[in-house]
Design an enzyme around this catalytic site. Structure first.
Site, PDB file in Angstrom:
ATOM      1  N   ASP A  69      -0.432   7.600  -2.983  1.00 53.82           N
ATOM      2  CA  ASP A  69      -0.117   8.388  -1.798  1.00 53.82           C
ATOM      3  C   ASP A  69      -1.224   8.151  -0.779  1.00 53.82           C
ATOM      4  O   ASP A  69      -2.385   7.953  -1.149  1.00 53.82           O
ATOM      5  CB  ASP A  69      -0.021   9.877  -2.142  1.00 53.82           C
ATOM      6  CG  ASP A  69       0.776  10.620  -1.085  1.00 53.82           C
ATOM      7  OD1 ASP A  69       1.934  10.262  -0.834  1.00 53.82           O
ATOM      8  OD2 ASP A  69       0.218  11.563  -0.483  1.00 53.82           O
ATOM      9  N   ARG A 178      -5.458   1.049   1.050  1.00 57.78           N
ATOM     10  CA  ARG A 178      -4.560   0.732  -0.067  1.00 57.78           C
ATOM     11  C   ARG A 178      -5.108  -0.462  -0.863  1.00 57.78           C
ATOM     12  O   ARG A 178      -5.131  -0.442  -2.089  1.00 57.78           O
ATOM     13  CB  ARG A 178      -3.144   0.434   0.442  1.00 57.78           C
ATOM     14  CG  ARG A 178      -2.114   0.387  -0.671  1.00 57.78           C
ATOM     15  CD  ARG A 178      -0.689   0.280  -0.156  1.00 57.78           C
ATOM     16  NE  ARG A 178      -0.340   1.380   0.720  1.00 57.78           N
ATOM     17  CZ  ARG A 178      -0.349   1.327   2.050  1.00 57.78           C
ATOM     18  NH1 ARG A 178      -0.620   0.222   2.689  1.00 57.78           N
ATOM     19  NH2 ARG A 178      -0.055   2.398   2.764  1.00 57.78           N
TER      20      ARG A 178
HETATM   21  P1  IMP Z   1       2.603   6.450   2.050  1.00 60.98           P
HETATM   22  O1  IMP Z   1       2.032   7.496   1.136  1.00 60.98           O
HETATM   23  O2  IMP Z   1       2.042   5.084   1.783  1.00 60.98           O
HETATM   24  O3  IMP Z   1       4.083   6.488   2.109  1.00 60.98           O
HETATM   25  O4  IMP Z   1       2.080   6.789   3.509  1.00 60.98           O
HETATM   26  C1  IMP Z   1       2.350   8.013   4.179  1.00 60.98           C
HETATM   27  C2  IMP Z   1       2.279   7.790   5.677  1.00 60.98           C
HETATM   28  O5  IMP Z   1       0.947   7.437   6.042  1.00 60.98           O
HETATM   29  C3  IMP Z   1       3.147   6.655   6.183  1.00 60.98           C
HETATM   30  O6  IMP Z   1       4.433   7.083   6.492  1.00 60.98           O
HETATM   31  C4  IMP Z   1       2.401   6.222   7.428  1.00 60.98           C
HETATM   32  O7  IMP Z   1       2.709   7.069   8.496  1.00 60.98           O
HETATM   33  C5  IMP Z   1       0.960   6.452   7.050  1.00 60.98           C
HETATM   34  N1  IMP Z   1       0.356   5.215   6.498  1.00 60.98           N
HETATM   35  C6  IMP Z   1       0.144   4.917   5.188  1.00 60.98           C
HETATM   36  N2  IMP Z   1      -0.452   3.729   5.050  1.00 60.98           N
HETATM   37  C7  IMP Z   1      -0.618   3.256   6.312  1.00 60.98           C
HETATM   38  C8  IMP Z   1      -1.176   2.052   6.812  1.00 60.98           C
HETATM   39  O8  IMP Z   1      -1.637   1.149   6.096  1.00 60.98           O
HETATM   40  N3  IMP Z   1      -1.175   1.926   8.160  1.00 60.98           N
HETATM   41  C9  IMP Z   1      -0.691   2.873   8.999  1.00 60.98           C
HETATM   42  N4  IMP Z   1      -0.141   3.993   8.581  1.00 60.98           N
HETATM   43  C10 IMP Z   1      -0.104   4.191   7.237  1.00 60.98           C
END
Ligand code: IMP
Length: 192
Positions: A69, A178
């Site tokens: 997450d 990440r």
């Molecule tokens: P998730 O947990 O990877 O789904 O990320 C949650 C939210 O964080 C995403 O919908 C994006 O808005 C933002 N986000 C996550 N990783 C990135 C990234 O590498 N670049 C930009 N926004 C990110």
């Protein structure tokens, strides 16, 4: 080769992790195990949501698994949007609306520093492990670049003058939240 479930339905993320763990574990995504649920992300922290997804797979499928997450934490906004990053401007998860709201809320503040945080939760043979990846930077007032996703066009990592959206994919993966968390997972699995 042992199988490890990545509790994600995002084919890009699954491919990326599969390439990194090639030869070590066979990585399967949620669809590969017949799970088409949108696993609820109802925790109030990034760690909590990562654990929720891992627990779901262990409970329902009894398989070793990991999940991740991510959130953007902005200093002047006391860590917002944080765990709410995907839905900052509403349930439709519109990235442009999220950026617009972020810029509006940040406008009165001189401090535009921020960080991305990823937490990976691994459940391996009944034991849980957390891996954190952080990248520090700041939020630009204008958007730059067309690559990446989410808040990438406004996030400039420390030591760079370009946004994540202007960077090539390999370079972003090398320094990103990440990428760093996945690298820690990888290092752990190699010696597990
Ligand atoms: P998730 O947990 O990877 O789904 O990320 C949650 C939210 O964080 C995403 O919908 C994006 O808005 C933002 N986000 C996550 N990783 C990135 C990234 O590498 N670049 C930009 N926004 C990110």
């Amino acid at each position: 080769m042992q199988t490890l479930i990545f509790a994600s339905s995002n084919p890009n993320k699954i491919r990326e992790v599969r390439e990194m763990l090639d030869g070590l574990y066979e990585i399967k995504g949620l669809h590969d195990i017949g799970c088409n649920e949108d696993i609820p992300e109802t925790a109030d922290t990034i760690e909590g949501n990562a654990l929720l997804k891992a627990h779901y797979v262990v409970e329902h499928y009894g398989l070793n698994c990991f999940s991740e997450d991510t959130g953007l934490e902005v200093t002047a906004l006391n860590g917002a949007p944080g765990v709410h990053s995907a839905r900052y401007s509403g349930e439709d998860r519109d990235p442009q609306a999220n950026i617009d709201l972020l810029q509006k809320n940040l406008a009165p503040h001189a401090d535009r520093s921020a960080r991305f945080k990823t937490v990976i939760a691994l459940s391996l043979d009944g034991v849980e492990h957390l891996f954190e990846g952080l990248v520090y930077g700041h939020i630009r007032q204008e958007q730059f670049g067309t690559g990446g996703f989410g808040y990438d066009p406004v996030f400039v990592p420390d030591g760079y003058s370009i946004s994540f959206a202007e960077m090539d994919k390999e370079e972003k993966n090398r320094i990103s939240h990440r990428g760093r968390a996945v690298q820690k997972l990888l290092d752990f699995l190699k010696q597990a």
